[in-house]
Design an enzyme around this catalytic site. Sequence first.
Site: not given
Length: 443
Positions: A89, A113, A125, A165
Site C-alpha cells: 500500500k 508508517k 510506492k 501522491d
Amino acid sequence: MSYTKNLIQEVIGKTPGESEFHQAMTEVFSALAPVVDNEPKYQEAGILKKMSIPERAIVFRVPWLDDKNQVQVNTAYRVQFSSAIGPYKGGMRFHPSVNLSVLKFLGFEQVFKNSLTGLPIGGGKGGADFDPKGKSDAEVMRFCQSLMTELCKYLGPDEDVPAGDIGVGAREVGYMYGQYKRIVGRYEGILTGKGLTYGGSLGRTEATGYGLLYLMDNILKGAKNGFDGKKCSISGSGNVAIFAAEKTYQLGGIPITMSDSGGFVHDPDGLDLDLMKDLKLNRRERISEYAKARPSAKYTEGTGLWNVPCDIALPCATQNELHEADAKALAANGCIAVGEGANMPCTAEAVDVFLEKGIFFAPGKAANAGGVAVSCLEMSQNSMRLSWTFEEVDNKLQDIMAGIYQKMSAAAEEYNMKGNFVAGANIAGFKKVAEAMLAQGVV
C-alpha cells in the site's frame, strides 16, 4: 562497530547514488540500534537486511502520444517493499524528480508508517518521471492508460493497492482505474483516492492534513499544552497544507504561512482559507496571487519561510525542504513543536537540532499517516460494499492517530528515550513488521 552501523555502511556501499534511500534507511536503522543490537533473534533472522531490500521493484517504459501526435516515453516504477503484514500500500507519484532512489525511500518509509496505523497493510510506492503540469486532460489520460496497461499485472485488492501522491489526484486515479477495469474485467478496489461516485471515501482528501493536526494535538496535550492561540507556519499549498490549516483553525490555532515552488506568503492575521482554497484547489494559481488579494499578507519570493516566528512548524511541501539553519531559526524564535506533513521534509541535521533543543518533533511516518490510514478505510468500505459518513471516517482517523501517539510514546519510554518520537515511531513500526517476518520464516 555495532551491528546496525555495519549494516548501514554495507547497504550504502551496495546501493551507490541512492541518497534519498540512504537518508531514510540510516535514520530508521540508527533509531533501531537499541533494539536490534541487543536482540540476537533479529540479527540471526537477517530482519534488517531483508528490510533494506524491496521484495521486488518493477521498472518499465510508458510510451504515449501527445496532442501533436508525437510519441513520448517516460520511465515508471512500482517498488513493492514489504507484504509482511498485508498487501502493498502506497501512492503513485508523477513528477520529473521521480527515480528509483526516491521511490525506495518512500516505499521503505511506508512500511513503518503503515505498521504504525495498526491496519493490515504492507508498504510500497510507485510513480513515473511524467509531469502532468501543462498537459491536457487527453494527454494525461493517454499516459495513465499506457502506464496501467503494464502496471495492472502486479496489482490486486489482496496484492498491491496504490493511491495518489504528488501529481496524482482524482483525475489521474480515475483514468488509471478505468483502464484497469477495462483490462481485467472486474470492479474491485485496487486504487484508493477514487471519486465518491465509484468507490471513494469521504474524508480522504482531508485525511493527511487532519491526521497531522490530530497527532500534534495529542503530543501537545501530553505535555499539558494545546493549539489555542498558537501561530502555525505551514509550507506547501496542496491538500495536505490546506487541510492542515483548516484543522489548525478548528483546534484554536492560527495558520500564518503557506508556500509553493515560487515563494511563500505570510499573513500574520491568519490565512484566509476560502481565498487560498479558491486560488490553489480551484484556479491553480501561484501563491503570489494571494498577497495581491489580501492586504494583510506579504509575499516573499524564494525561501525563508522558516525564518518567520511561529509556535508550531508544519512542513507539508516536499522532502529535505527544512535544513539545519532553518531548524536553528525556528528554535531561536521560540518554536515548541514540529510535525512533518510531507515525507522526510526535514534533513537529518535539522532533526538533530529539534531533539537537542527539546522541541517536540513528530516524524513523517507517524505525523502524515492519516492519508494511508483513510486509504485503508476506503479499502475496507470497498470490500464490504459500504460507504461510511464523513463523521464515521473522521472518528476512526482520530482514533488511529491517537493510537500512533500512544505506540510511539510507549516505545520511546520503554527504551529510556521518553519524548523522542523519532525513536519511538521507528521502534513501534519496526516491531510489528519484524515479529510478522519472524513468524513467517525465511521468506
